[in-house]
Design a protein around this motif. Structure first.
Motif: not given
Length: 296
Positions: A123-133, A232-233, A281-291
């Motif tokens: 379901y790629p179109f349901n994803i905003h971002k992925l954070i994996l640890t 993805v982070l 890390l989570t907040k920084s990644f979510l607040e960053a502009r997508e490139t």
């Protein structure tokens, strides 16, 4: 009838709820408001309790959604003890739709990283971002490497003890506490961290069945085009069982828009050992502009 259904779904937006998913009641807890983050716990067979209280401060800025996977924590056990990777992907999608969510960020820890990536591939179109640890990788080969590396760290004597405990468990004995005492030190950077560890009752049937399923079925490489451009982070512990060098070599080359960060002084349980760093890390990644990076 339609109005009642929509009202019921809106009521699921806050607090602790049970959602009827695939004929089972799954426990969900939701805190805060803002862009939704669905947290996917490890195991298999673990519990959302692993994230608490460490990830709760994120609810000041985001809608934090945690749930117990089928048969785990407060969720209902499957009457036939049927658990699989595909079922968990479907359960996650039904949770998203039941909560009336559009695009979501998935935060997957350990086995949860496998589930997050597998869901994203379907379901790629349901994803905003992925954070994996504590990431495991993209295929059963990576999963097997994780297990082999863990056993190598243990050495011969402790591997023999683990084998003995496995035999006792197969004969019906309860050796969970002894297994935890034996294994836990290999999941952390500092054994002092274990004083903070919650004792979570794992679902051994879910663990065994989904683990076998991963070994047989898990391979995202044929469908990598579905996830290669997703943001993805990956936050990997400096002393995790799978090193950042392993993730760089075997995972990052397939993900064009991924960032890999080494979490200092941490083993596999990054959330337990370095919760503040993971939140930052989570907040920084979510607040960053997508490139989209130009990873070769």
């Amino acid at each position: 009838m339609t109005t009642n259904k929509r009202t019921a779904q809106r009521e699921c937006t806050f607090g602790e709820k049970y959602l009827e998913i695939n004929g089972k009641s799954l426990f969900v807890t939701i805190k805060g408001q803002g862009d939704p983050i669905i947290f996917i716990h490890g195991g298999p067979g673990g519990s959302l309790e692993y994230f608490l209280p460490y990830m709760e401060p994120l609810a000041e800025s985001y809608q934090v959604i945690l749930y117990d996977q089928a048969g785990c924590g407060k969720s209902e056990r499957d009457k036939l003890d049927h658990y699989s990777l595909e079922d968990e992907i479907n359960n996650l999608e039904l949770i998203r739709t039941a909560l009336n969510l559009d695009k979501v960020t998935l935060f997957g820890e350990s086995w949860g990283s496998i589930l997050a990536l597998s869901y994203a591939a379907k379901y790629p179109f349901n994803i905003h971002k992925l954070i994996l640890t504590a990431a495991i990788g993209l295929s059963s080969i990576d999963y097997q490497t994780f297990k082999k590396t863990l056993l190598q760290k243990m050495g011969s004597y402790k591997k023999m003890k683990l084998g003995y405990y496995s035999l006792v468990a197969a004969l019906g004995g309860n050796v969970s506490e002894k297994v935890n005492i034996l294994m836990d030190p290999y999941y952390v950077y500092s054994v002092e961290t274990l004083t903070k560890k919650k004792e979570i009752q794992n679902n051994k049937r879910a663990l065994n069945k989904i683990s076998r399923d991963i070994e047989k079925e898990y391979n995202l490489l044929p469908s990598i085009d579905q996830i290669e451009n997703l943001p993805v982070l990956i936050a990997q512990g400096s002393h995790d069982i799978l090193s950042t060098a392993f993730i760089e070599k075997n995972v990052m080359k397939h993900l064009k828009n991924a960032e890999l960060v080494e979490v200092k002084e941490s083993g596999h349980w990054t959330i337990l050992e370095q919760p503040e760093q993971i939140r930052k890390l989570t907040k920084s990644f979510l607040e960053a502009r997508e490139t989209v990076s130009l990873r070769n």
